[in-house]
Design a protein around this motif. Structure first.
Motif, short mmCIF file in Angstrom:
data_model
loop_
_atom_site.label_atom_id
_atom_site.label_comp_id
_atom_site.label_asym_id
_atom_site.label_seq_id
_atom_site.Cartn_x
_atom_site.Cartn_y
_atom_site.Cartn_z
N THR A 160 0.85 -1.19 0.00
CA THR A 160 0.00 0.00 0.00
C THR A 160 0.88 1.24 0.00
OG1 THR A 160 -1.74 -1.14 1.23
CG2 THR A 160 -1.82 1.26 1.22
N PRO A 161 0.80 2.07 -1.05
CA PRO A 161 1.70 3.22 -1.15
C PRO A 161 1.23 4.40 -0.30
CG PRO A 161 0.23 3.19 -3.02
CD PRO A 161 -0.10 1.96 -2.22
N TYR A 162 2.14 5.34 -0.10
CA TYR A 162 1.75 6.60 0.53
C TYR A 162 0.85 7.35 -0.45
CZ TYR A 162 2.04 11.53 1.73
OH TYR A 162 1.73 12.84 2.02
N LEU A 163 -0.25 7.88 0.06
CA LEU A 163 -1.19 8.61 -0.77
C LEU A 163 -1.00 10.11 -0.56
CD1 LEU A 163 -4.47 6.53 -0.36
CD2 LEU A 163 -2.73 6.36 -2.14
N GLY A 164 -0.61 10.79 -1.60
CA GLY A 164 -0.45 12.23 -1.52
C GLY A 164 -1.78 12.95 -1.67
N ARG A 165 -1.71 14.24 -1.72
CA ARG A 165 -2.92 15.06 -1.81
C ARG A 165 -3.74 14.69 -3.05
NH1 ARG A 165 -1.73 21.27 -1.60
NH2 ARG A 165 -0.93 20.56 0.42
N GLY A 166 -5.04 14.52 -2.85
CA GLY A 166 -5.94 14.23 -3.96
C GLY A 166 -6.05 12.76 -4.33
N ALA A 167 -5.31 11.89 -3.62
CA ALA A 167 -5.32 10.46 -3.98
C ALA A 167 -6.12 9.63 -3.00
CB ALA A 167 -3.88 9.95 -4.05
N ARG A 168 -6.91 10.25 -2.17
CA ARG A 168 -7.68 9.52 -1.17
C ARG A 168 -8.60 8.49 -1.82
NH1 ARG A 168 -11.78 12.27 3.30
NH2 ARG A 168 -12.32 10.34 4.39
N GLY A 169 -8.64 7.30 -1.21
CA GLY A 169 -9.51 6.26 -1.71
C GLY A 169 -8.90 5.35 -2.76
N MET A 170 -7.66 5.64 -3.17
CA MET A 170 -7.03 4.85 -4.22
C MET A 170 -6.10 3.78 -3.66
SD MET A 170 -6.03 7.91 -6.89
CE MET A 170 -5.25 6.77 -8.01
N ASP A 171 -5.96 3.72 -2.33
CA ASP A 171 -4.94 2.84 -1.74
C ASP A 171 -5.17 1.37 -2.07
OD1 ASP A 171 -7.23 3.15 -0.24
OD2 ASP A 171 -6.23 2.91 1.70
N ASP A 172 -6.42 0.88 -2.01
CA ASP A 172 -6.68 -0.53 -2.28
C ASP A 172 -6.37 -0.90 -3.73
OD1 ASP A 172 -7.56 -0.90 0.32
OD2 ASP A 172 -9.64 -0.46 -0.18
#
Length: 241
Positions: A160-172
């Motif tokens: 699971t990568p670090y999620l930067g600004r605007g990438a919320r919800g893309m982790d899965d």
């Protein structure tokens, strides 16, 4: 380069939209016009009569994605089997890779995950599905729904990568891409019984979600663990009992 050459407006509209959604490099020409020098694949409609020296994919306006996937596969030379990565959980992330190319991603309820994977690999003669080893109850349910498909269980540590600004919800979904690229151990049926601790966590969550501070039964907690019910559905069943 992919070239769209068709007089069929519906095919043109649907295929171009699909290509734009995927960020694929493409251009369009009138049927019969000279192709660009860097053209590798042409997408046309079922009634277009083309005579060209490159691969032609005939698009069904009802299924433009299939044509785009075929064109992308031809573009990259079809370097291997379809590999699907799954990051298990209540809403698993699913990533479909053709070689190194990500051709489709999904984020669906766990009850639908196995069916989505089966549909994506249906046309491949030798697909591979890689499932992360976290959320083991959900992962087992997905694996058990994938008969006749080679499945590997993958150590998903660090996927699971670090999620930067605007990438919320893309982790899965991004984790699923990484899982698809890792080797694992081949598994068959993988039914897992929930531990007492896992059932206690589900019961606690039901208590937190209930306005009346209700706690669902162990039987209902097991059905939640298996993905058969959501906590809200289990609470409703509990109220009816």
């Amino acid at each position: 380069m992919i070239v769209v050459a068709t007089e069929d407006f519906e095919v043109y509209h649907e295929v171009v939209g699909e290509l734009r959604d995927r960020g694929a490099a493409f251009t369009t020409v009138e049927p019969g016009a000279a192709l660009p020098e860097d053209a590798d694949v042409v997408i046309a409609g079922p009634d277009d009569d083309l005579s060209v020296a490159v691969d032609v994919v005939v698009a069904d306006p009802e299924d433009p994605r299939a044509a785009v996937e075929e064109a992308l596969t031809l573009l990259r030379g079809h370097g291997g089997r379809t590999v699907v990565g799954v990051d298990p959980g209540p809403r698993p992330g699913i990533a479909v890779l053709s070689g190194d190319l990500v051709v489709a991603v999904f984020h669906v309820p766990v009850k639908d995950a196995a069916a989505v994977v089966r549909e994506e690999v249906a046309e491949d003669p030798d697909p591979l599905v890689r499932v992360g080893d976290g959320a083991r109850i959900h992962g087992a349910r997905i694996i058990d729904g994938l008969d006749d498909v080679t499945v590997e269980l993958v150590d998903e540590t660090g996927t699971t990568p670090y999620l930067g600004r605007g990438a919320r919800g893309m982790d899965d979904v991004l984790a699923a891409v990484n899982i698809a690229r890792l080797e694992g151990e081949v598994v068959g049926e993988h039914t897992v019984e929930p531990t007492a601790g896992e059932l206690d966590v589900i019961k606690q969550r039901s208590r937190e979600r209930s306005a009346q501070n209700r706690t669902i039964t162990e039987e209902l907690a097991r059905r939640v663990a298996a993905g058969e019910l959501t906590i809200d559905e289990a609470l409703e069943r509990h109220r009816e009992e």
